[in-house]
Write an enzyme that holds these catalytic residues in place. Structure first.
Site, short mmCIF file in Angstrom:
data_model
loop_
_atom_site.label_atom_id
_atom_site.label_comp_id
_atom_site.label_asym_id
_atom_site.label_seq_id
_atom_site.Cartn_x
_atom_site.Cartn_y
_atom_site.Cartn_z
N SER A 168 9.25 -15.93 67.03
CA SER A 168 8.73 -16.51 65.78
C SER A 168 7.17 -16.79 65.99
O SER A 168 6.30 -16.23 66.36
CB SER A 168 9.37 -17.89 65.48
OG SER A 168 9.14 -18.14 64.05
N GLU A 261 15.85 -10.44 57.85
CA GLU A 261 14.92 -11.58 57.75
C GLU A 261 13.61 -11.12 57.20
O GLU A 261 13.21 -9.69 57.37
CB GLU A 261 14.35 -12.34 59.35
CG GLU A 261 14.09 -11.12 60.27
CD GLU A 261 13.43 -11.76 61.54
OE1 GLU A 261 12.69 -12.78 61.38
OE2 GLU A 261 14.02 -11.31 62.56
N HIS A 291 16.64 -14.45 61.47
CA HIS A 291 15.80 -14.82 62.31
C HIS A 291 16.19 -15.10 63.68
O HIS A 291 16.87 -16.35 63.58
CB HIS A 291 14.73 -15.77 61.31
CG HIS A 291 13.69 -16.15 62.29
ND1 HIS A 291 12.66 -15.29 62.44
CD2 HIS A 291 13.27 -17.51 62.56
CE1 HIS A 291 11.80 -15.89 62.93
NE2 HIS A 291 12.00 -17.12 63.10
#
Length: 329
Positions: A168, A261, A291
């Site tokens: 991320s 995602e 995610h």
């Protein structure tokens, strides 16, 4: 690009996406992250989910780190050793956790770090960078760079014996670090990214949201979270809008993202930019996955297969470097 990736997600993964859409997405949409209680609530929510669906591996060992470099920079983090992994550090993984720059920590990510350590047989150092909104740009980036410099000079590891990994927002921080001239001149053996965030304007996410909404969070809500870090800075700043395509080639890279995602678009863009710069990038889009599904093995059976693939990629990258060194010598 999707060699070894199933055509469709498992029943459990698809059920997780459906439940997240019904329960998690409405909750994250109601939490005002710009308020103190909102960021606190978000941190508790994410930590609880990761603890429940991705607990650290039993038998792992944690060694906390708090060091001050000769130039005054502070490095905080932890060494993670999976079950039966030796503390010997001839090679290592440098892990940069995700958080939207405002949530999570090495503790929340111990499933990923302990699993990577166990699968690769390597110690994993996870840097505990300072979080927004208390600490804004470029604090997190500076802390990540300090961690890298400490591994090279404080732990006497060679760059070619380190693999950088992250998820991320940790993906953005990792790529930013590797684009810095001093690091690019002496790069790690490889880069492994899970659901990397690259476009901090969330334009790519917003475009994807028109076709398939993310089951966990709206693009606008995610943008508000990241803005806690980048507020007041020109979005075109070179440390925010990363010029991967126009920079030096990144080390061999593996990018994995979930097909459900909104950051799928970021993953595809990053892979294209790496290729445009002359680098090597393997992109895997795992269908019907949330995610950073690799951190949630209790929700996603595919997490194990994805992590094993990542471990093989790391092993090959390190072995290739050894071979190249032997030939050069």
């Amino acid at each position: 690009m999707n060699d070894g990736v199933p055509v469709r997600g498992s029943l459990r993964s698809r059920a997780a996406v459906a439940m997240s859409t019904l329960l998690l997405r409405p909750i994250t949409g109601l939490i005002p992250v710009e308020r103190a209680w909102g960021i606190w609530a978000s941190r508790q929510l994410i930590a609880g989910l990761m603890r429940t669906f991705g607990p650290a591996m039993a038998g792992s060992r944690i060694d906390h780190v708090d060091r001050v470099l000769p130039d005054g920079r502070r490095v905080v983090g932890e060494w993670v050793y999976g079950p039966n992994v030796s503390p010997t550090r001839n090679a290592a993984v440098y892990y940069v956790h995700g958080s939207g720059y405002a949530m999570c920590s090495p503790k929340t990510h111990r499933r990923l770090t302990s699993w990577l350590s166990s699968l690769t047989g390597l110690p994993v150092f996870c840097v505990d960078y300072r979080l927004a909104p208390q600490h804004r740009f470029p604090t997190a980036a500076q802390d990540v760079r300090a961690g890298w410099d400490w591994l090279l000079h404080g732990c006497e590891l060679r760059a070619k014996d380190i693999v950088v990994a992250g998820d991320s927002a940790g993906g953005h921080l990792s790529v930013d670090m590797l684009l810095q001239p001093e690091v690019a001149a002496n790069p790690p053996a490889a880069l492994v990214l899970f659901s990397p965030l690259i476009d901090l304007t969330f334009a790519l996410c917003a475009a994807r949201e028109l076709h398939r909404p993310d089951p966990a969070i709206r693009a606008a809500a995610a943008a508000k979270l990241v803005a806690l870090y980048s507020m007041g800075v020109d979005p075109a700043h070179r440390r925010l809008k990363l010029d991967v395509a126009g920079g030096l080639p990144l080390p061999p890279t593996l990018v994995q993202a979930g097909g459900a995602e909104m950051l799928e678009g970021d993953a595809r863009q990053l892979a294209a930019d790496i290729h445009a710069a002359g680098g090597e990038c393997e992109l895997q889009i795992w269908p019907d996955q949330l995610h950073v599904f690799q951190a949630l093995p209790r929700l996603s059976p595919e997490a194990s297969e994805a992590m094993q693939y990542a471990a093989r990629f790391i092993a090959k990258a390190l072995a290739d470097n050894v071979t190249a060194t032997e030939k050069a010598g």
